[in-house]
Design an enzyme around this catalytic site. Structure first.
Site, short mmCIF file in Angstrom:
data_model
loop_
_atom_site.label_atom_id
_atom_site.label_comp_id
_atom_site.label_asym_id
_atom_site.label_seq_id
_atom_site.Cartn_x
_atom_site.Cartn_y
_atom_site.Cartn_z
N ASP A 1 -15.02 -72.24 29.72
CA ASP A 1 -13.61 -72.48 30.00
C ASP A 1 -13.29 -71.88 31.36
O ASP A 1 -14.07 -71.09 31.91
CB ASP A 1 -12.76 -71.83 28.90
CG ASP A 1 -11.30 -72.25 28.98
OD1 ASP A 1 -11.01 -73.22 29.70
OD2 ASP A 1 -10.47 -71.60 28.34
N GLU B 1 2.56 -68.52 29.98
CA GLU B 1 3.97 -68.39 29.66
C GLU B 1 4.58 -67.14 30.28
O GLU B 1 5.76 -67.13 30.66
CB GLU B 1 4.16 -68.40 28.15
CG GLU B 1 3.69 -69.71 27.51
CD GLU B 1 4.16 -69.88 26.08
OE1 GLU B 1 4.28 -68.84 25.39
OE2 GLU B 1 4.41 -71.01 25.66
N ARG C 1 -2.43 -74.38 38.73
CA ARG C 1 -2.34 -75.10 37.48
C ARG C 1 -0.90 -75.61 37.38
O ARG C 1 0.05 -74.82 37.42
CB ARG C 1 -2.66 -74.18 36.30
CG ARG C 1 -2.61 -74.89 34.97
CD ARG C 1 -2.85 -73.93 33.82
NE ARG C 1 -2.88 -74.62 32.56
CZ ARG C 1 -2.92 -74.00 31.38
NH1 ARG C 1 -2.93 -72.69 31.31
NH2 ARG C 1 -2.96 -74.70 30.26
N ASP D 1 -12.14 -70.15 22.38
CA ASP D 1 -11.23 -69.11 21.91
C ASP D 1 -10.30 -69.59 20.80
O ASP D 1 -9.79 -68.78 20.03
CB ASP D 1 -10.40 -68.55 23.07
CG ASP D 1 -9.69 -69.66 23.85
OD1 ASP D 1 -9.68 -70.81 23.38
OD2 ASP D 1 -9.17 -69.36 24.95
#
Length: 1131
Positions: free
Chosen positions: A390, A505, A614, A764
């Site tokens: 990842d 977040e 991102r 994960d």
């Protein structure tokens, strides 16, 4: 919900007399489920926002004890002693001892008994230490929990949780203790283990229940050991250990699996006598297999146990040969010599040394942030050819910062980084009215910024009427992160900012907080009531890897209107949007989202993505009026995430870890391909992949063919649209897959397997567990990973760092190498002993009986002194230089490669030849050739020559076996030049032998103990059947010189052979136009070494030059002869 558990007010057991079900470790005024969470927090002394302080948690841990059920057995010394005695190898020694005493060979029997005792004692302490190590590692790999202490989110072992802790759980987690919920979003738990209820139970927060309510109906409580089936929650721990509900029935968890095979029965329940016989026979076979070690342990442990059985068979044959050479004479000396010859083939310490080496390896891995959950992975790590990783938090730091935002009709906001990423009061904001695609970000300098002037957040807010406010509302509300400040404990009087939640977040929440749109201020919730809050949360739809969106339903407390706020992947969000605003006027009308506007959004997104950001899209809408019951968690998700208004884009920067680029580079040099499988946009993934070295630099892409370049970066939709045959036809498998879904990971693993690759996969989330199980080595994240993912994995990274994967592979290769070294040492020594003893049968005295070149006690002594401790020292040896500059090992051959087998035979025969030569020279060249009479039983003047020759042979074999351990520290490099870059041309070998002090003292100890056996009267002649030597030491020293000369010459010959083979491979590659253009590995530049196969547009199997010439010049370990990725077998 039906309560399947009997309604018991009390549960007696280890948790104390009359402990009331539902109570805390220390009784509360009422059971936890009967209290509101505010009352519970007050009674138990908990803080629903910041959690306990670390000091208070430490105090409570001492007061309440560990959060354990008490079922762990720990290390049991009695079992270790029994295992040391009752194993196949020790029983063979006991059998030899019994035979010796049976034929009244008291001395030989006593020596064997001493060896048995010594082996058991040394083996006990070594295995006890190994078991203690493994026990501590098991505690490290036990479940962990995410909790809040001192305002900081942290991951701790479940055993360290105390009453009053603030715990956060999400889908896939296992509850670490009994908790009273203070916040629950779409939260369901599986309580089948406790209540027998097969369906997940939906939990609530505000409800309270009667004191006598049974466990299955306490909907405001989540129980220890249950798993989260859906949603997320926060709660306060009120019971730990044996005071939990599961603690009351902990005895049921201690039930051991039966080792008795079940009887096969007919449908009516009957079984014939033959079925019982079959079950008993299979059970007995399993027990024998466990005893011999052939059906327990790791594949390598089982393989070595089978090897030990094979050697036992060979030992029996050797003993028969000894008897046959003496016409099956049953004299005492012949029988005991036959027994001793058989013992010379028994690797008594092999399996024990393997266990200790693996335990030491797992301990070293913990120091490198890797927890091994499955010992099989230790063997597999050295064979890994591809890593599928990842991006976020693994290759990157996972500490995201919002760097840019774009709002249609407003412009572009750019955040300049500060040293405090979670502090919204630090860092400047620049504003430009242009769209991102119209700004040249790369030309921006400190003095001249194309991103606009620095503007205060308050000014930006005051200059906007609605659009910025709408955008910030989505940032703050479609967000679960908590950002808050509190007084610093270190510097009283100053505020310190803290953040909890997902890094993505947190970054968005910090951006909203810069403008005063902090979620804690805007939203009223159960855990943080806020009377002035404008919004009240109604429902949450968590991020889903299939839809790639997350949404919340909020109720405006002033207008009573319901709103939907959504964020997610740009393509998925704009697909659900129908309109947008292109001006900031309050009277502006929404415009429909056209294909042209979608293209504009994508252009702006790609601009942000090309900077390595991102990018997420934000949207919202006012939900149609209703009676208040329609809009809740039961509302179909597609109904919420449709007809949205597009609000803008936000770009988040997640910088690569400083160690990622070097770790990826190490992988490439080690012959390991690195694949990035990420949920990000292709441009973002590509930018990061180039930065860390997964993809070639842009300047080198011109050397890549179009077909290969197209296959190197793909989206999940492109990859998943291909059939298996089309995937197999790709020139190379993708190095980057963007917008990756869990099912794509599984397909990637299967594609790698079809190409014969051996792959490691990181994961994960709950959805990653299929790919983790399917991978050859599943790697879970210790910090961000769910318990389900950890349970499905083979190893866990405690720091979620890609560099730790590389460290694990390096450690796996080191362990593989060291196992190969000590097994080679044991087997070469066995061949040397057996060869010396069997060929020595040709020496016969006047009575026609063989005169043995080594006495039985000498044989047993050599086995004891030269095997166990030196082999253990080899197991502790550090990695050879450039261990990560060679291709992966092949699991098909394992440690028993062609080079290993040839080395084993050569070293064994060379030692045999030197030992027999020393015996012959002493007897015939510098002796009278008289072999005496009865020289196998006792000393007499006629046996002087034989006894001195035997002592000479004994000294030679002891020294050679010890020196061979040093020579095998590196299987190809010279003992005198094991560090190729060293400037200590004549003294480097001294540094090398001292570096591994365990091996050094094991060899020195064996060297020194030789002299008492030679010169102590009675012991030398009566026990060892030899006598002290004088000038014969000249033979020993000359033979030692020849030993080193022969071994060094053999290694030199191997290096010459490998160099010539590498050149032939390079010339062959040049003729075929292969990678490297016919250059030797050492002559290639870095890019050719790493990306040579892609520059040629080859089919993904590296050319011969990459295989052969890696070992050129030095030949590290087994690398140059190992087969490259396309020929790897998998267990």
């Amino acid at each position: 919900m039906t309560n399947r558990e009997p309604d018991k007010a009390t549960a007696k057991g280890d948790n104390g007399p009359d402990h009331i079900s539902g109570q805390s470790n220390k009784p509360l005024s009422r059971p936890a489920h009967a209290l509101t969470h505010q009352q519970l927090a007050q009674e138990i002394g908990a803080d629903p926002l910041s959690g306990l302080t670390p000091d208070e948690a430490k105090r409570r841990l001492e007061e309440y004890g560990k959060n354990e059920l008490g079922e762990a057995e720990g290390v049991q010394p009695i079992k270790i002693i029994i295992a040391q005695i009752a194993n196949a190898m020790t029983l063979v020694l006991i059998l030899a001892m019994a035979v010796s005493f049976g034929i009244k060979s008291w001395i030989e029997g006593g020596v064997v008994a001493f060896v048995i005792a010594l082996n058991v004692i040394v083996g006990f302490f070594q295995e006890y230490s190994a078991e203690k190590t493994m026990d501590s590692l098991r505690s490290l790999s036990s479940p962990t929990a995410t909790l809040v202490r001192g305002g900081e989110a942290m991951v701790v072992p479940s055993g360290e949780i105390v009453p009053g802790d603030l715990v956060e759980v999400k889908m896939g987690d296992t509850l670490p203790a009994d908790i009273r919920l203070i916040e629950a979003k779409n939260f369901e738990t599986d309580e089948a283990l406790l209540t027998g209820e097969s369906l997940p139970v939906r939990k609530t927060v505000e409800s309270t229940f009667d004191d006598t309510t049974g466990p299955g109906d306490r909907l405001n409580v989540a129980y220890s050991s249950s798993t989260v089936a859906k949603g997320r929650a926060k709660g306060i721990v009120f019971a730990t250990g044996t005071f939990t509900e599961i603690g009351a029935i902990a005895s049921a968890l201690n039930k051991k699996d039966s080792k008795v095979r079940p009887v096969k029965r007919k449908p009516n329940g009957h079984a014939g006598p033959h079925r019982y016989l079959e079950a008993y026979t299979l059970t007995l076979g399993d027990a024998i297999g466990r005893f011999l070690g052939v059906n327990v342990g790791t594949p390598l442990q089982r393989k070595l146990s089978k090897l030990a059985m094979l050697l036992f068979g060979i030992a029996v044959i050797c003993a028969i040969i000894v008897l046959g050479a003496n016409k099956f004479n049953t004299r005492q000396e012949v029988i005991i010599y036959a027994v001793a010859t058989g013992l010379s083939m028994i690797p008594a310490s092999l399996v024990v040394v393997l266990t200790i080496t693996m335990a030491a390896g797992t301990k070293r891995m913990v120091e490198r942030n890797v927890i091994v959950r499955n010992l099989k992975s230790l063997e597999a790590l050295g064979a890994v050819t591809d890593i599928c990783s990842d991006k976020t938090g693994t290759l990157t730091q996972g500490k995201m910062v919002a760097r840019g935002a774009w709002i249609p009709g407003m412009g572009t906001y750019t955040v300049e980084l500060s040293g405090e990423p979670v502090n919204p009061t630090k860092g400047n904001i620049r504003f430009a009215k242009q769209m991102p695609s119209e700004i040249d970000f790369k030309s921006t300098t400190d003095s001249n910024s194309a991103t606009g002037e620095i503007t205060a957040p308050t000014d930006l807010l005051s200059s906007s009427t609605t659009r910025l406010q709408d955008f910030l509302s989505v940032c703050s509300l479609a967000n679960l992160a908590t950002v808050f400040s509190k007084e610093s404990e270190d510097t009283p009087g100053t505020e310190q900012w803290h953040a909890r939640g997902d890094p993505t977040e947190i970054a968005i929440q910090v951006f909203a907080s810069r403008f005063g749109f902090n979620r804690l201020r805007l939203v009223s919730s159960g855990s943080s009531p806020n009377g002035d809050a404008k919004w009240q949360e109604v429902a949450e739809f968590p991020f889903d890897s299939d839809v790639k969106r997350m949404s919340v339903i909020m109720k405006n407390t002033q207008t009573q209107e319901h709103w939907a706020f959504t964020k997610g992947a740009v393509e998925r969000v704009i697909g659900a949007c129908v309109d947008y605003f292109d001006s900031d006027s309050p009277s502006a009308k929404p415009k429909p989202v056209t294909d042209e506007f979608r293209s504009e959004i994508l252009r702006n997104m790609e601009t942000f993505a090309s900077l390595g950001l991102r990018v997420l899209a934000l949207a919202s809408r006012r939900l149609p009026p209703s009676d208040g019951t329609t809009w809740n968690e039961e509302t179909p998700r597609p109904l919420i995430e449709s007809h949205l208004t597009f609000r803008g884009l936000i770009g988040l920067y997640d910088p690569p870890r400083p160690s990622s680029a070097s770790a990826v580079h190490q992988c490439h040099l080690a012959g390991i391909s690195v694949h990035m499988l990420t949920g990000d946009h292709p441009e973002t993934a590509k930018a990061i992949a180039i930065e860390v070295g997964i993809l070639p630099p842009l300047a080198s892409m011109s050397r890549v063919s179009a077909a290969v370049a197209q296959a190197m970066v793909m989206t999940a939709s492109q990859f998943d649209a291909l059939s298996n045959s089309e995937v197999d036809a790709l020139p190379v498998l993708p190095l980057v897959i963007a917008r990756c879904a869990p099912s794509t990971k599984v397909r990637m693993i299967e594609a790698l397997h079809r190409r014969g690759r051996f792959c490691a996969m990181t994961g994960d989330g709950v959805n990653d567990s299929p790919s983790l199980r399917r991978a050859d080595v599943g790697i879970a994240m210790g910090l961000s990973g769910s318990d389900v993912a950890k349970d499905a994995s083979d190893i866990v990274l405690t720091d979620d760092n890609f560099a730790s994967i590389v460290a694990a592979i390096e450690e796996g290769r080191r362990i593989f190498d060291n196992i190969q070294k000590f097994v080679l040492h044991v087997l070469a020594e066995n061949i040397a002993q057996a060869g010396t003893l069997l060929i020595g049968l040709a020496f016969k005295d006047a009575s026609g009986l063989s005169v043995f070149p080594l006495a039985p006690v000498e044989i047993v002594w050599i086995i004891m002194i030269t095997s166990g401790l030196p082999d253990m020292g080899l197991g502790f040896e550090r990695a050879v230089p450039d261990i990560m500059a060679r291709p992966p090992q092949s699991l098909r051959t394992g440690i028993f490669t062609l080079e290993f087998l040839i080395d084993m035979v050569f070293y064994g025969l060379w030692i045999t030849a030197l030992c027999l030569a020393s015996f012959v020279l002493r007897v015939y060249a510098w002796g009278d050739g008289d072999l005496g009479k009865n020289c196998n039983e006792h000393y007499s003047p006629s046996c002087e020559t034989v006894f001195r020759a035997r002592a000479t042979t004994f000294a030679c074999l002891t020294w050679f076996a010890l020196f061979l351990a040093w020579e095998l520290v590196d299987m190809r490099r010279s003992f005198f030049r094991m560090q190729p870059g060293s400037k200590k041309y004549f003294t480097q070998w001294m540094v090398d032998v001292w570096r591994n002090k365990f091996l050094f003292w094991a060899i020195v100890g064996g060297f020194v103990t030789l002299f008492p056996t030679l010169y102590i009267p009675v012991i030398n002649t009566a026990v060892f059947k030899h006598t002290g030597i004088s000038w014969e030491w000249g033979i020993v020293f000359i033979a030692a010189g020849l030993f080193f000369g022969g071994v060094e010459g053999w290694k030199w010959g191997k290096r010459v052979f490998l160099r010539r083979r590498a050149r032939r491979g390079a010339r062959g590659a040049a003729k075929r136009g292969g990678a490297g253009g016919g250059k030797l590995w050492k002559d290639m530049d870095v890019e050719e070494k790493i990306f040579g196969e892609y520059f040629t547009g080859s089919s993904g199997s590296e050319s011969e030059v990459s295989v052969e010439s890696r070992g050129e010049g030095e030949g590290e370990g087994e690398g140059a002869t190992g087969q490259r990725r396309g020929e790897h077998g998998r267990d």
